[in-house]
Scaffold this motif. Structure first.
Motif, PDB file in Angstrom:
ATOM      1  N   ALA A 187      -7.862   9.225 -10.157  1.00  0.00           N
ATOM      2  CA  ALA A 187      -6.470   9.578 -10.458  1.00  0.00           C
ATOM      3  C   ALA A 187      -5.924  10.531  -9.405  1.00  0.00           C
ATOM      4  CB  ALA A 187      -6.381  10.215 -11.845  1.00  0.00           C
ATOM      5  N   GLU A 188      -6.698  11.536  -9.078  1.00  0.00           N
ATOM      6  CA  GLU A 188      -6.255  12.509  -8.075  1.00  0.00           C
ATOM      7  C   GLU A 188      -5.989  11.830  -6.735  1.00  0.00           C
ATOM      8  OE1 GLU A 188      -7.569  16.940  -6.649  1.00  0.00           O
ATOM      9  OE2 GLU A 188      -9.165  15.454  -6.910  1.00  0.00           O
ATOM     10  N   ARG A 189      -6.880  10.924  -6.364  1.00  0.00           N
ATOM     11  CA  ARG A 189      -6.717  10.217  -5.094  1.00  0.00           C
ATOM     12  C   ARG A 189      -5.379   9.453  -5.063  1.00  0.00           C
ATOM     13  NH1 ARG A 189     -11.254   7.714  -5.171  1.00  0.00           N
ATOM     14  NH2 ARG A 189     -12.367   9.170  -3.849  1.00  0.00           N
ATOM     15  N   GLU A 190      -5.055   8.782  -6.146  1.00  0.00           N
ATOM     16  CA  GLU A 190      -3.814   8.005  -6.175  1.00  0.00           C
ATOM     17  C   GLU A 190      -2.581   8.910  -6.184  1.00  0.00           C
ATOM     18  OE1 GLU A 190      -3.761   4.913  -5.598  1.00  0.00           O
ATOM     19  OE2 GLU A 190      -5.893   4.520  -5.850  1.00  0.00           O
ATOM     20  N   PHE A 191      -2.636   9.997  -6.917  1.00  0.00           N
ATOM     21  CA  PHE A 191      -1.486  10.914  -6.951  1.00  0.00           C
ATOM     22  C   PHE A 191      -1.245  11.546  -5.581  1.00  0.00           C
ATOM     23  CE2 PHE A 191      -2.560  11.508 -11.655  1.00  0.00           C
ATOM     24  CZ  PHE A 191      -1.583  10.609 -12.058  1.00  0.00           C
TER      25      PHE A 191
ATOM     26  N   TYR B 266      -5.761   5.686 -14.503  1.00  0.00           N
ATOM     27  CA  TYR B 266      -7.092   6.283 -14.355  1.00  0.00           C
ATOM     28  C   TYR B 266      -7.240   7.523 -15.244  1.00  0.00           C
ATOM     29  CZ  TYR B 266      -8.525   3.406 -10.347  1.00  0.00           C
ATOM     30  OH  TYR B 266      -8.904   2.364  -9.534  1.00  0.00           O
ATOM     31  N   LEU B 267      -6.158   8.280 -15.370  1.00  0.00           N
ATOM     32  CA  LEU B 267      -6.221   9.451 -16.253  1.00  0.00           C
ATOM     33  C   LEU B 267      -6.528   9.050 -17.685  1.00  0.00           C
ATOM     34  CD1 LEU B 267      -3.354  11.967 -15.354  1.00  0.00           C
ATOM     35  CD2 LEU B 267      -5.803  12.225 -15.007  1.00  0.00           C
ATOM     36  N   SER B 268      -5.969   7.916 -18.123  1.00  0.00           N
ATOM     37  CA  SER B 268      -6.208   7.472 -19.496  1.00  0.00           C
ATOM     38  C   SER B 268      -7.683   7.165 -19.727  1.00  0.00           C
ATOM     39  CB  SER B 268      -5.350   6.251 -19.816  1.00  0.00           C
ATOM     40  OG  SER B 268      -5.823   5.108 -19.146  1.00  0.00           O
ATOM     41  N   LYS B 269      -8.416   6.891 -18.638  1.00  0.00           N
ATOM     42  CA  LYS B 269      -9.853   6.655 -18.733  1.00  0.00           C
ATOM     43  C   LYS B 269     -10.653   7.905 -18.370  1.00  0.00           C
ATOM     44  CE  LYS B 269     -11.690   2.823 -17.738  1.00  0.00           C
ATOM     45  NZ  LYS B 269     -12.282   1.652 -17.069  1.00  0.00           N
TER      46      LYS B 269
ATOM     47  N   PRO C  84       0.796  -1.240   0.000  1.00  0.00           N
ATOM     48  CA  PRO C  84       0.000   0.000   0.000  1.00  0.00           C
ATOM     49  C   PRO C  84       0.824   1.284   0.000  1.00  0.00           C
ATOM     50  CG  PRO C  84      -0.795  -1.557   1.653  1.00  0.00           C
ATOM     51  CD  PRO C  84       0.515  -2.084   1.166  1.00  0.00           C
ATOM     52  N   THR C  85       2.063   1.217   0.459  1.00  0.00           N
ATOM     53  CA  THR C  85       2.869   2.442   0.556  1.00  0.00           C
ATOM     54  C   THR C  85       3.823   2.619  -0.625  1.00  0.00           C
ATOM     55  OG1 THR C  85       4.562   1.302   1.867  1.00  0.00           O
ATOM     56  CG2 THR C  85       2.778   2.408   3.069  1.00  0.00           C
ATOM     57  N   CYS C  86       3.676   1.806  -1.673  1.00  0.00           N
ATOM     58  CA  CYS C  86       4.542   1.937  -2.852  1.00  0.00           C
ATOM     59  C   CYS C  86       4.061   3.104  -3.710  1.00  0.00           C
ATOM     60  CB  CYS C  86       4.544   0.649  -3.664  1.00  0.00           C
ATOM     61  SG  CYS C  86       5.586   0.754  -5.135  1.00  0.00           S
ATOM     62  N   SER C  87       4.806   4.185  -3.686  1.00  0.00           N
ATOM     63  CA  SER C  87       4.378   5.388  -4.395  1.00  0.00           C
ATOM     64  C   SER C  87       4.381   5.199  -5.913  1.00  0.00           C
ATOM     65  CB  SER C  87       5.273   6.567  -4.007  1.00  0.00           C
ATOM     66  OG  SER C  87       6.627   6.285  -4.282  1.00  0.00           O
ATOM     67  N   ASN C  88       5.304   4.391  -6.427  1.00  0.00           N
ATOM     68  CA  ASN C  88       5.343   4.177  -7.879  1.00  0.00           C
ATOM     69  C   ASN C  88       4.090   3.464  -8.378  1.00  0.00           C
ATOM     70  OD1 ASN C  88       7.819   5.403  -8.334  1.00  0.00           O
ATOM     71  ND2 ASN C  88       8.965   3.537  -7.934  1.00  0.00           N
ATOM     72  N   THR C  89       3.627   2.477  -7.623  1.00  0.00           N
ATOM     73  CA  THR C  89       2.395   1.796  -8.002  1.00  0.00           C
ATOM     74  C   THR C  89       1.227   2.761  -7.968  1.00  0.00           C
ATOM     75  OG1 THR C  89       3.184  -0.329  -7.166  1.00  0.00           O
ATOM     76  CG2 THR C  89       0.808  -0.084  -7.408  1.00  0.00           C
ATOM     77  N   ARG C  90       1.167   3.571  -6.927  1.00  0.00           N
ATOM     78  CA  ARG C  90       0.092   4.570  -6.820  1.00  0.00           C
ATOM     79  C   ARG C  90       0.140   5.538  -8.009  1.00  0.00           C
ATOM     80  NH1 ARG C  90      -3.908   4.240  -2.638  1.00  0.00           N
ATOM     81  NH2 ARG C  90      -2.977   3.162  -0.883  1.00  0.00           N
ATOM     82  N   TYR C  91       1.349   5.973  -8.343  1.00  0.00           N
ATOM     83  CA  TYR C  91       1.497   6.908  -9.464  1.00  0.00           C
ATOM     84  C   TYR C  91       1.041   6.258 -10.775  1.00  0.00           C
ATOM     85  CZ  TYR C  91       3.568   9.880 -13.015  1.00  0.00           C
ATOM     86  OH  TYR C  91       3.747  10.682 -14.108  1.00  0.00           O
ATOM     87  N   ASN C  92       1.504   5.047 -11.024  1.00  0.00           N
ATOM     88  CA  ASN C  92       1.113   4.358 -12.260  1.00  0.00           C
ATOM     89  C   ASN C  92      -0.389   4.127 -12.326  1.00  0.00           C
ATOM     90  OD1 ASN C  92       3.762   4.228 -13.142  1.00  0.00           O
ATOM     91  ND2 ASN C  92       4.119   2.211 -12.218  1.00  0.00           N
TER      92      ASN C  92
ATOM     93  N   ALA D 134       4.159  13.465  -9.991  1.00  0.00           N
ATOM     94  CA  ALA D 134       2.811  13.416  -9.420  1.00  0.00           C
ATOM     95  C   ALA D 134       2.239  14.814  -9.238  1.00  0.00           C
ATOM     96  CB  ALA D 134       2.832  12.664  -8.089  1.00  0.00           C
ATOM     97  N   TYR D 135       3.092  15.762  -8.847  1.00  0.00           N
ATOM     98  CA  TYR D 135       2.619  17.145  -8.712  1.00  0.00           C
ATOM     99  C   TYR D 135       2.186  17.692 -10.078  1.00  0.00           C
ATOM    100  CZ  TYR D 135       4.562  17.257  -3.973  1.00  0.00           C
ATOM    101  OH  TYR D 135       4.824  17.007  -2.647  1.00  0.00           O
TER     102      TYR D 135
END
Length: 206
Positions: free
Chosen positions: A44-48, A35-38, A22-30, A61-62
């Motif tokens: 998307a905002e929540r994950e970033f 989500y942005l592609s959809k 859950p704390t892997c920032s790269n997975t969250r970013y990807n 991410a910013y």
């Protein structure tokens, strides 16, 4: 690298990875990018936001959050996120380009020019920044500078409509209508939405 048949499969895979770490920032970013592609901006905002909570220096991410703010018409939010990105990574060209664009939208041309010059300094092949800088120069009446940077942009991407449109505007101001018409026709060929009023003005000189 695993390949996926569609974006939904990719998202499900990333969700499983997120559950496992859950704390892997790269997975969250990807996942945010997926989500942005959809065009699911809320997810998307929540994950970033979680990604930068875990890795506050993640400049990408910013930038993505700034793009989401722009989608909402929140120029100040877009500006704030992109400035934060430059604070985390000063030589990252993309946020400087975005900052320049926001300043252009706000009518602060001097600030826009400074930001866009920095973007191009860090990435001389940044086509969008070159073209936006051209528009800024045009607004300041610096026609030769506008032509110079737009021609640089078109050497890199000869189908970039905004740069052709900028050139057409410059040549119209110079009363070189033959070149202006050639450039506006190129802009239209790329699918750029040229102003109807501008087209009507040039039609008088065909």
């Amino acid at each position: 690298m695993q390949k996926f048949d569609n974006i939904d499969d990719y998202i499900e895979d990333l969700k499983k990875k997120k559950e496992a770490s859950p704390t892997c920032s790269n997975t969250r970013y990807n996942l945010g990018v997926a989500y942005l592609s959809k065009r699911d901006f809320m997810e998307a905002e929540r994950e970033f936001l979680v990604a930068i909570d875990e890795s506050p220096k993640m400049a990408e991410a910013y930038v993505q959050l700034g793009g989401i703010a722009m989608q909402r018409g929140d120029l100040e939010g877009c500006l704030r996120y992109n400035i934060t990105a430059t604070q985390q990574r000063p030589f990252f060209a993309v946020p400087w380009g975005n900052i320049g664009y926001v300043y252009m939208e706000q009518g602060e041309t001097d600030k826009a020019i400074k930001a866009l010059k920095r973007a191009i300094k860090y990435d001389p092949n940044f086509v969008q920044a070159l073209s936006t800088l051209g528009a800024a120069y045009f607004n300041e009446g610096e026609l030769d500078d506008c032509i110079e940077v737009c021609e640089k942009a078109l050497k890199l991407a000869d189908n970039f409509g905004p740069a052709w449109n900028n050139l057409a505007l410059c040549y119209t101001e110079k009363e070189d209508y033959k070149k202006a018409i050639e450039c506006v026709d190129k802009a239209i060929e790329t699918g750029f939405d040229v102003s109807d009023d501008f087209l009507k003005e040039l039609e008088k000189h065909r």
